[in-house]
Design a protein around this motif. Structure first.
Motif, mmCIF file in Angstrom:
data_model
loop_
_atom_site.group_PDB
_atom_site.id
_atom_site.type_symbol
_atom_site.label_atom_id
_atom_site.label_comp_id
_atom_site.label_asym_id
_atom_site.label_seq_id
_atom_site.Cartn_x
_atom_site.Cartn_y
_atom_site.Cartn_z
ATOM 1 N N UNK A 238 0.859 -1.173 0.000
ATOM 2 C CA UNK A 238 0.000 0.000 0.000
ATOM 3 C C UNK A 238 0.902 1.233 0.000
ATOM 4 N N UNK A 239 0.782 2.038 -1.060
ATOM 5 C CA UNK A 239 1.634 3.217 -1.204
ATOM 6 C C UNK A 239 0.798 4.451 -1.498
ATOM 7 N N UNK A 240 1.181 5.547 -0.918
ATOM 8 C CA UNK A 240 0.587 6.833 -1.231
ATOM 9 C C UNK A 240 0.770 7.096 -2.720
ATOM 10 N N UNK A 241 -0.265 7.551 -3.396
ATOM 11 C CA UNK A 241 -0.193 7.765 -4.849
ATOM 12 C C UNK A 241 0.889 8.767 -5.231
ATOM 13 N N UNK A 242 1.224 9.683 -4.333
ATOM 14 C CA UNK A 242 2.285 10.655 -4.615
ATOM 15 C C UNK A 242 3.662 10.003 -4.721
ATOM 16 N N UNK A 243 3.808 8.801 -4.182
ATOM 17 C CA UNK A 243 5.098 8.105 -4.213
ATOM 18 C C UNK A 243 5.196 7.073 -5.332
ATOM 19 N N UNK A 244 4.117 6.838 -6.048
ATOM 20 C CA UNK A 244 4.068 5.736 -7.016
ATOM 21 C C UNK A 244 5.089 5.851 -8.137
ATOM 22 N N UNK A 245 5.510 7.059 -8.505
ATOM 23 C CA UNK A 245 6.471 7.233 -9.596
ATOM 24 C C UNK A 245 7.909 7.342 -9.108
ATOM 25 N N UNK A 246 8.116 7.230 -7.811
ATOM 26 C CA UNK A 246 9.464 7.290 -7.248
ATOM 27 C C UNK A 246 10.259 6.081 -7.744
ATOM 28 N N UNK A 247 11.464 6.274 -8.252
ATOM 29 C CA UNK A 247 12.259 5.147 -8.772
ATOM 30 C C UNK A 247 12.476 4.019 -7.756
ATOM 31 N N UNK A 248 12.649 4.360 -6.476
ATOM 32 C CA UNK A 248 12.833 3.323 -5.457
ATOM 33 C C UNK A 248 11.556 2.498 -5.279
ATOM 34 N N UNK A 249 10.405 3.154 -5.331
ATOM 35 C CA UNK A 249 9.125 2.455 -5.197
ATOM 36 C C UNK A 249 8.887 1.568 -6.416
ATOM 37 N N UNK B 132 11.080 -1.473 -6.075
ATOM 38 C CA UNK B 132 10.503 -2.376 -5.071
ATOM 39 C C UNK B 132 9.324 -3.136 -5.663
ATOM 40 N N UNK B 133 8.469 -2.439 -6.388
ATOM 41 C CA UNK B 133 7.306 -3.080 -7.014
ATOM 42 C C UNK B 133 7.742 -4.154 -8.011
ATOM 43 N N UNK B 134 8.710 -3.832 -8.844
ATOM 44 C CA UNK B 134 9.199 -4.798 -9.832
ATOM 45 C C UNK B 134 9.791 -6.038 -9.153
#
Length: 138
Positions: free
Chosen positions: A101-112, A115-117
């Motif tokens: 569960x991630x804040x939508x503002x962080x979804x495009x962060x390269x680290x996020x 992590x998702x990948x």
């Protein structure tokens, strides 16, 4: 344990692998959600995460879930990494779903995104579904 040994473990019967930090001035609000399905509390890290717990609680296809269920400690082509997903979900048909569960503002962060990948690839190897979610729709 090795990844191959983890695929069939009943993580939904386990406990959290880490404590959720709580301190003055932090950017999110942890707490406990009363799970109607089984009459006990589930800890959450943020109000956003609590919304997802409520949706899981009232989803008739979900039989169980646990927060902070496991920790991946792995090495891939980009190096060593660790990650504790937010929620492990068991469905009525026996399938497993891992949620972050991630804040939508962080979804495009390269680290996020990395992590998702990594988590998605690991879940594919385990035969589990995976989703990184933000604010529930509707």
């Amino acid at each position: 344990m090795r990844l191959e040994e983890a695929a069939d473990l009943p993580f939904e019967n386990g406990r959290m692998v880490r404590e959720i930090p709580s301190h003055r001035g932090q950017g999110h609000m942890p707490g406990q959600y009363w799970v109607a399905k089984w009459g006990d509390f589930a800890d959450y890290e943020s109000v956003l995460e609590s919304k997802w717990l409520m949706l899981l609680d009232f989803d008739s296809e979900v039989t169980a879930f646990v927060t902070q269920p496991l920790e991946f400690d792995a090495i891939d082509a980009r190096g060593a990494w660790q990650h504790t997903p937010d929620v492990f979900v068991r469905h009525r048909d026996g399938s497993a779903l891992l949620l972050d569960v991630k804040n939508s503002e962080l979804r495009d962060d390269p680290k996020v995104l990395l992590q998702e990948e990594r988590t998605r690839n690991t879940c594919e190897r385990l035969g589990w579904d995976y989703a990184m979610v933000s604010e529930p729709s509707g």
